[in-house]
Enzyme design. Sequence first.
Site, PDB file in Angstrom:
ATOM      1  N   LYS A  80       1.129  -0.845  -0.049  1.00 33.92           N
ATOM      2  CA  LYS A  80      -0.250   0.097  -0.025  1.00 33.92           C
ATOM      3  C   LYS A  80       1.344   0.976  -0.359  1.00 33.92           C
ATOM      4  O   LYS A  80       1.573   1.824   0.473  1.00 33.92           O
ATOM      5  CB  LYS A  80      -1.158   0.284   1.673  1.00 33.92           C
ATOM      6  N   SER A 155      -9.910   2.097   2.405  1.00 36.79           N
ATOM      7  CA  SER A 155      -8.805   2.957   1.431  1.00 36.79           C
ATOM      8  C   SER A 155      -8.069   1.707   1.023  1.00 36.79           C
ATOM      9  O   SER A 155      -7.281   2.203  -0.229  1.00 36.79           O
ATOM     10  CB  SER A 155      -8.206   3.444   2.459  1.00 36.79           C
ATOM     11  N   SER A 179      -9.729  -0.009   6.545  1.00 36.57           N
ATOM     12  CA  SER A 179      -9.138  -0.216   5.580  1.00 36.57           C
ATOM     13  C   SER A 179      -8.179  -1.356   4.974  1.00 36.57           C
ATOM     14  O   SER A 179      -7.970  -1.505   3.705  1.00 36.57           O
ATOM     15  CB  SER A 179      -8.497   0.713   5.535  1.00 36.57           C
TER      16      SER A 179
END
Length: 497
Positions: A80, A155, A179
């Site tokens: 990420k 997210s 997330s």
Amino acid sequence: MDDLIRRSARELADLLQSGAVSAREVAVAHLDRIAEVDERVHAFLHVDRAHTLTQADDIDARRRAGEQMGPLAGVPLALKDVLAMRGQPTTCGSKMLEGWRPPYNATVVQRLLDNDIVILGKTNMDEFAMGSSTEHSAYGPTHNPWDLTRIPGGSGGGSAAALAAFEAPLAIGTDTGGSIRQPAAVTGTVGVKPTYGAVSRYGLVALASSLDQPGPCARTVEDTAMLHMAIAGHDPKDSTSLDMPWPDMVAAAQRRDLAGVRVGLVRELGGEGFQAGVRQRFDEAVALLTSLGADVVEVSCPSFDYALAAYYLILPSECSSNLAKFDGMRYGLRVGDDGDHSVEQVMGLTRAAGFGPEVTRRIMLGTYALSSGYYDAYYGSAQKVRTLIQRDFDAAFATCDVLISPTSPTTAFPLGSKLDDPLSMYLQDVATIPVNLAGNAGMSLPIGLAPEDGLPVGLQIIAPIKGDARLYEVGGALEAALHAAWGHGILAEAPAL
Ligand code: GLN
């Protein structure tokens, strides 16, 4: 090589260890897959093929020389884009950090490299990790591999989509309000938010420091456990890092019967507002847990009704403070530095140009909530609710080993459908947020497809603080039973890309 991309991390690790394949071959198979499908999925923001292959070649050379390697050596991973990786772009999905290349590695990244896990690239995310759909990325949304017109969650939608699209067998996410778990739920993958402090936050660009936690993502419970072992552990660079020995999560994931395990069904999570097909699959999973020997009882956590409201005061408050450092002076973007503007004007112009609407909204909310005269009414009250939520968990765990709920109220919704309604977007996290507020551990794993739309449904398992191994015991047993019933993992049902 099509075959290699469908393997689990465990299978790849075995093939690599036996010498049947090289780290380079495995990396090439995944890089080729990214080249083939990522134009449509957009899971990745940055892929540096040469860098990845250099790492893979180095691993192969050391293995050939007889070096003892870690269990995941040579297995690829999607990272990420909120974690600093030396010399590689780290944008957090924001224009604000465009062009910034960190001079250091986050501890998580360093551990991945120390474990010889091959990093394929950086994945898309909502700007500064604020959102539940990845639509708040400044670089365009990620598409759900199950249906490219739908959101992959957020997210960390990029990491979850990379797994579901077979672009990577492992991924790293971060979970401040859901997330890791919500993207896992809507993409048919597995994601774990460890106990707060189990995985170092050093080098993670902070959203809300008292809630943020990096964690492992994969397509199976066992793979998630293997990655968990690689990244967890004490870090003196993170003042909230736990200094304790962790049990073997991989061994925990081998459990198959649940005799004597007390499972609490949280009454407040899963009723009104939850899609019928989500509830149906959840009820079936509860029946399966019972058939595995678990003792399922209903528990009540009344303060959870206020969790979302408390979170949307605490998170904006912390993020308004954390994001103050992005002012055009030190990192990334700088606007108006032309001799005609004062330093303050440059800061204002940079922030206006660099932050998207959701980030701006939360900075303004947080600044308001923390302002004098309002602090006690908003931030102070929210912190009190946080204590009540912790007490609800304590009471529930006095009689239960784990708690369960649906991870997310709905399956993946269409791209664009919630962008004009922030509150309905926030409601995606109604079931995941209490875990962050209390600091304990949570997992989402796939339990089937919703009959009305054929999209994946996730079940959330919640363990007490430091009880992360229980997630893997219950998750491993439930997954094995589901796979036996289906004859395969859920992603075998996904349409071909
Ligand atoms: N959807 C939540 C939010 O928008 C989750 C954020 C997160 O976990 N990073 O705040």
